[in-house]
Enzyme design. Structure first.
Site, PDB file in Angstrom:
ATOM      1  N   GLU A  46       0.808  -1.219   0.000  1.00 25.46           N
ATOM      2  CA  GLU A  46       0.000   0.000   0.000  1.00 25.46           C
ATOM      3  C   GLU A  46       0.848   1.278   0.000  1.00 25.46           C
ATOM      4  OE1 GLU A  46      -2.935  -0.488   3.121  1.00 25.46           O
ATOM      5  OE2 GLU A  46      -3.941  -2.066   2.026  1.00 25.46           O
TER       6      GLU A  46
ATOM      7  N   GLU B 234      -5.139  -8.456  -0.398  1.00 24.41           N
ATOM      8  CA  GLU B 234      -5.923  -8.196   0.820  1.00 24.41           C
ATOM      9  C   GLU B 234      -7.372  -7.939   0.466  1.00 24.41           C
ATOM     10  OE1 GLU B 234      -4.643  -5.082   3.510  1.00 24.41           O
ATOM     11  OE2 GLU B 234      -2.561  -5.723   3.341  1.00 24.41           O
TER      12      GLU B 234
HETATM   13  O1  IFM Z   1      -4.675  -3.793   8.635  1.00 24.84           O
HETATM   14  C1  IFM Z   1      -4.548  -3.143   7.411  1.00 24.84           C
HETATM   15  C2  IFM Z   1      -3.326  -3.636   6.675  1.00 24.84           C
HETATM   16  O2  IFM Z   1      -2.168  -3.471   7.413  1.00 24.84           O
HETATM   17  C3  IFM Z   1      -3.155  -2.876   5.376  1.00 24.84           C
HETATM   18  N1  IFM Z   1      -4.377  -2.887   4.613  1.00 24.84           N
HETATM   19  C4  IFM Z   1      -5.599  -2.569   5.265  1.00 24.84           C
HETATM   20  C5  IFM Z   1      -5.755  -3.379   6.537  1.00 24.84           C
HETATM   21  C6  IFM Z   1      -7.075  -3.016   7.235  1.00 24.84           C
HETATM   22  O3  IFM Z   1      -7.106  -1.653   7.543  1.00 24.84           O
END
Ligand code: IFM
Length: 444
Positions: A168, A353
């Site tokens: 990210e 994710e």
């Molecule tokens: O927990 C986070 C993760 O570290 C990065 N992406 C989003 C998740 C939820 O907020």
């Protein structure tokens, strides 16, 4: 409660995994790790709910065999984990042998259990001594990141299936240097623009270093939201386009086309480091696959009363998760198909994710997380639809294996398929874990 899909609804060799990140689960005080900027950010009053830190977190540093057993028991194919820079190099430059030993044991543990390792090199735990020299706003951190990549890959690369450089990059840069929500908590447009560029340069330099070592399957994991305008007005549509450029397009356009979107350059361009254009060829060197983190949509309205980007988020009417994020699976389909159509073409996509925080999941004992089961079911249906529409998605990682440290929210938000009692460190699989276990137990 079960899912409506089985493995046979997905392409052959489609991989199902679970994801975590070092600072959120390991316990940053163990194993000779140095302080990261998250330790210092969290130690500063007002930054994190209840001033909670990742010092112990889920104690995964000691309990990793039990956690790998859970991944195996859930019938998952892959485990996406991250290496902590401040554990491997406490001062950002010098190797802590204990740190590398830990990851060596972890990947061996995956091999013993038949779990495919997906490695994230950087999921936000920047060594504090590098924060002291400006962190991601300092160009010199990019080659240091490449050295870190080299050290990790030199030790465990032979057992890693897929590697992503940065998790990210928008959060690493804009969220942390412009909005100030994450470490280092800056609200400064020059710092934001520079970090948005240097985090990509760091990706490029690490990619070059790993290619030189012959490491295969290299990618990155940006996050995406499906962005919509609050109304049909020209002002709101322009605001949504600005946000889309900052959030969704900046990183992927740089990585695939070697340019930054005009709507974002309007505000950030004057603050970029001198000569940034000369880096773009390196930044857009081909990757082998693209990660996709997706949770929700964003609705944007123009706000002429504030400076660039002169916009504000608007709360939508849909069902929300415990983060207050709207549940919008069709946005997932949009994100995946748009990526393939406009940016990545045939390059494989891996969902690195997707998941949700559920309310009321902190009482020890069985958790009947029916909202989470419905969330996953709907998002995996949207993913299948995206594949049917041509997006080359090859895998999907749920966020997250365990309840864990949710950054500025501390331990208050629970994303896990497995509940963690932070007093006793007891792990209790939730109903969603059992639903995955059942769906993934079937053969094609
Ligand atoms: O927990 C986070 C993760 O570290 C990065 N992406 C989003 C998740 C939820 O907020």
């Amino acid at each position: 409660m079960t899912f409506s899909f089985t493995r046979s609804d997905f392409p052959e060799n489609f991989l199902f995994g679970v994801a975590t990140a070092a600072y959120q689960i390991e316990g940053s005080q163990f194993g000779g790790a140095g302080p990261s900027h998250w330790d210092t950010f969290a130690a500063t009053p007002g930054n994190v709910a209840n001033a909670e830190t990742g010092a112990v977190a889920c104690d995964h540093y000691h309990r990793w065999p039990e956690d790998l057993d859970l991944i195996k028991a859930g019938n998952f194919d892959a485990y996406r984990f991250s290496t902590s820079w401040s554990r491997v190099m406490p001062d950002g430059r010098t190797i802590n042998p204990e740190g590398l030993d830990f990851y060596d044991r972890l990947v061996d543990g995956m091999a013993e259990r038949g779990i495919t390792p997906f490695l994230t090199l950087y999921h936000w735990d920047l060594p504090a001594p590098l924060a002291d020299i400006g962190g991601w706003t300092n160009r010199d951190v990019a080659p240091m990141f490449a050295d870190f990549a080299q050290a990790v890959i030199g030790r465990i690369g032979d057992r890693i299936d897929r590697t992503m450089t940065i998790n990210e990059p928008w959060c690493v840069s804009f969220l942390s240097h412009f909005l100030g929500h994450h470490a280092p908590g800056l609200r400064d447009i020059r710092a934001a623009a520079r970090s948005m560029h240097f985090v990509l340069l760091a990706h490029a330099e690490a990619l070059e270093a790993m290619r030189a070592m012959g490491q295969p399957n290299l990618g990155i994991a940006p996050n995406f939201e499906f962005t919509q305008a609050a109304s049909d007005s020209a002002e709101d549509r322009a605001a949504a386009a600005r946000w889309d450029a900052i959030f969704n397009r900046w990183f992927v356009q740089a990585l695939t086309k070697g340019t930054y979107p005009e709507e974002a350059l309007e505000g950030l361009g004057p603050h970029l480091p001198e000569g940034w254009e000369d880096d773009m060829a390196r930044i857009s060197a081909p990757i082998d696959w693209m990660g996709v983190n997706y949770y929700t949509r964003s609705i944007m309205a123009a706000d002429p009363d504030i400076a660039w980007p002169a916009l504000k988020p608007v709360t939508g009417p849909l069902e929300k998760t415990d983060m207050g994020w709207e549940v919008y699976p069709d946005g997932f389909r949009h994100v995946l198909t748009r990526l393939a159509r406009d940016y990545t073409g045939d390059t494989p996509l891996i969902v690195t994710e997707n998941g949700m925080a559920g309310p009321g999941e902190d009482t020890p004992g069985p958790v009947t997380d029916s909202q989470r089961i419905a969330y996953y079911d709907a998002h995996l249906a949207a993913l299948r639809q995206a594949i049917a529409e041509g997006a080359p998605v090859e895998g999907y990682c749920s966020w997250s294996l365990l309840d864990n440290y949710e950054w500025a929210f501390g331990y208050g938000k629970r994303f896990g398929l497995v509940q963690v009692d932070y007093e006793t460190q007891t792990r209790t699989p939730k109903a969603s874990f059992d639903a995955f276990k059942k769906a993934l137990s079937t053969n094609r």
